[in-house]
Design a protein around this motif. Structure first.
Motif, PDB file in Angstrom:
ATOM      1  N   LEU A  31       0.913  -4.571  13.184  1.00  0.00           N
ATOM      2  CA  LEU A  31       1.629  -4.209  11.969  1.00  0.00           C
ATOM      3  C   LEU A  31       3.106  -4.046  12.290  1.00  0.00           C
ATOM      4  N   ASP A  34       3.642  -0.897  14.012  1.00  0.00           N
ATOM      5  CA  ASP A  34       3.245  -0.900  15.427  1.00  0.00           C
ATOM      6  C   ASP A  34       4.289  -1.582  16.293  1.00  0.00           C
ATOM      7  N   LEU A  47       3.707   6.826  11.326  1.00  0.00           N
ATOM      8  CA  LEU A  47       2.546   6.110  10.799  1.00  0.00           C
ATOM      9  C   LEU A  47       1.485   7.140  10.433  1.00  0.00           C
ATOM     10  N   GLU A  50      -2.034   4.589   7.411  1.00  0.00           N
ATOM     11  CA  GLU A  50      -2.303   3.178   7.727  1.00  0.00           C
ATOM     12  C   GLU A  50      -3.004   2.416   6.622  1.00  0.00           C
ATOM     13  N   HIS A  51      -2.929   2.882   5.392  1.00  0.00           N
ATOM     14  CA  HIS A  51      -3.359   2.001   4.305  1.00  0.00           C
ATOM     15  C   HIS A  51      -2.487   2.118   3.057  1.00  0.00           C
ATOM     16  N   GLY A  52      -1.233   2.475   3.266  1.00  0.00           N
ATOM     17  CA  GLY A  52      -0.282   2.361   2.162  1.00  0.00           C
ATOM     18  C   GLY A  52      -0.256   3.526   1.203  1.00  0.00           C
ATOM     19  N   ARG A  67       6.173  -0.636   2.817  1.00  0.00           N
ATOM     20  CA  ARG A  67       5.270   0.054   3.737  1.00  0.00           C
ATOM     21  C   ARG A  67       5.156  -0.775   5.013  1.00  0.00           C
ATOM     22  N   CYS A  69       3.168  -0.380   7.305  1.00  0.00           N
ATOM     23  CA  CYS A  69       1.752  -0.517   7.703  1.00  0.00           C
ATOM     24  C   CYS A  69       1.050  -1.593   6.889  1.00  0.00           C
ATOM     25  N   LEU A  70       1.717  -2.109   5.830  1.00  0.00           N
ATOM     26  CA  LEU A  70       1.087  -3.133   4.992  1.00  0.00           C
ATOM     27  C   LEU A  70       1.802  -4.473   5.132  1.00  0.00           C
TER      28      LEU A  70
END
Lengths: 173, 294
Positions: A31, A34, A47, A50-52, A67, A69-70
């Motif tokens: 991601l 990351d 973070l 991890e799903h917005g 985001r 993470c997305l």
């Protein structure tokens, strides 16, 4: 032909806070968050879920909040990324927005703060004098679990006022 | 969590993307097509999907990101982002319900990346754009290497998160009817917090004649069934009348009588049904009000 252009490992260049970074031979599944944290060691971006949902990892991509993470790191090539590390000026002084957060006690544990700051930066760049309602709406995608939102809204309001005060004095001078 | 390992393919032309999707699928690999990623990335991060190959469409902005008026329709490219739809003067003039709907979709960061094509292909039955597509009976263009077909929304949404997209097809374009004269549109939803997933959502479009009597009325509901539901058939009784709020409420109650929404942790079945009635009444009344102001 397809086989060759398929990637198990990817090498690419990222432009983060006006600086170019080489990312070498990483898995494309990394991601953006990351890559920023673990590869470039820019650990200011936090973070959370991890799903917005939580907004802690929000960074600016081509000037808009995203985001991290997305989005995959490999997708951020040829884009301009801004993270919380880029807010301070080269001499290390905090930006007016960060000053306002400190002044108004807008952070306690600090986990949500990078996302709050980047979201607020985008808001103030597009709306120099937001109402408290507009500030709250802009922050609706960022969760804080300890300070509470009141001081965060206060800080953003203070930063907006400080900004217009500076502008005003320049105009007068 | 993090996504599973996958092979990553970034086509630079639509033909390349369709060719790759065709070949990988033929080889028996599981393939996911990535647009804005605001639904698919969470699914990957939570490992609810573990594809062998990810085909990223974001290299195709130049061919799949557009908003073009076309007679009594607006053509929207699949990769058009929510924030672009939200800010488009063309959309607010010709399909104002989309401008309203966009403000209800997620938060500003979600709207930066999320796309109309991704939202429709994901087919969450409580999502706003699938509801609007059903309400207006928009059509979607689905392309594979060997075929291009355009089908109405009613034939596209099959079940919860399930559409009639074949594994070898990519949704490339959405064609949306524009607002007719003397018409109004409205979308009404209830979510626990602003920007959250809707528990229930209703959309309406009402057209009146020169005497301000209803000439046509449409209603669609989201969050109360496995797909967005087109409830328009029950609205015939409104035609030729000048209904008051109570009349609309009564009719809506009758229309919603047979709904049997599934309950979940956020709302049980009876509550969702109640919301459906209230939101439908509001949406129809608001759309009617707007149609009279045109």
């Amino acid at each position: 032909m397809l086989e060759k252009s398929m990637t198990y490992r990817a090498s690419y260049t990222l432009l983060v806070n006006d600086q170019y970074y080489s990312v070498v031979e990483v898995e494309p599944r990394l991601l953006l968050a990351d890559v920023l944290r673990d590869v470039l060691h820019l650990t200011g971006t936090h973070l959370g879920c991890e799903h917005g949902a939580c907004g802690a990892c929000t960074v600016l991509v081509d000037g808009r909040p995203v985001r991290s993470c997305l989005m995959l790191g490999v997708q951020a090539q040829n884009k301009e990324i801004q993270t919380v590390e880029g807010l301070v000026d080269p001499g290390g002084a905090l930006s007016p927005l960060q000053e306002a957060f400190a002044e108004d006690h807008a952070l306690q544990c600090g986990f949500c703060t990078p996302g709050m700051l980047m979201t607020a930066k985008f808001l103030l760049e597009n709306n120099a004098h937001p109402s408290r309602l507009e500030i709250r709406e802009a922050l609706s995608g960022n969760l804080c679990r300890c300070t509470g939102y009141q001081n965060i809204v206060n800080a953003i309001e203070r930063a907006a006022n400080a900004h217009s005060a500076i502008k005003g004095s320049v105009a007068e001078g | 969590m993090k996504p599973c390992a996958f092979q990553f393919y970034t086509p630079q032309t639509l033909e390349d993307a369709l060719e790759a999707l065709w070949e990988f699928t033929e080889e028996g690999l599981s393939v996911k097509v990535l647009a804005g990623g605001q639904s698919l990335m969470p699914v990957l991060n939570m490992r609810l999907a573990t594809p062998d190959v990810l085909i990223d469409l974001n290299g195709l902005e130049n061919v799949l990101n557009f908003i073009i008026p076309d007679n009594d329709h607006v053509r929207v490219g699949a990769l058009t982002r929510h924030y672009q739809l939200e800010a488009s003067p063309l959309i607010s003039r010709h399909v104002p319900i989309i401008t309203e709907a966009e403000r209800l979709i997620g938060h500003v960061a979600i709207r930066s990346r999320g796309t109309i094509g991704g939202s429709l292909a994901h087919a969450d039955p409580s999502a706003e754009l699938p509801l609007v597509a059903s309400l207006l009976n928009a059509s979607v263009t689905l392309r594979s290497k060997i075929e291009t077909r355009t089908i109405p929304a009613a034939e596209f949404f099959l079940a919860y998160l399930m559409t009639s997209l074949e594994p070898t097809e990519i949704l490339t374009e959405v064609t949306i009817p524009t607002l007719p004269g003397r018409s109004g549109q409205s979308i009404q939803e209830f979510a626990l917090r602003h920007g959250d997933f809707a528990i229930a959502v209703a959309g309406a479009q009402v057209t009146v004649d020169e005497n301000s009597c209803v000439a046509n009325a449409r209603l669609a509901l989201g969050g109360v069934g496995p797909t967005p539901l087109d409830m328009s058939a029950g609205l015939e009784l409104l035609i030729g009348t000048q209904p008051q709020l109570e009349d609309i409420g009564r009719l809506v109650k009758a229309i919603c009588q047979d709904l049997e929404p599934d309950g979940d942790i956020h709302a049980d079945s009876a509550y969702r049904k109640d919301l459906a009635e209230t939101l439908s009444t509001r949406a129809l009344a608001t759309a009617l009000q707007k149609s009279r102001n045109k």
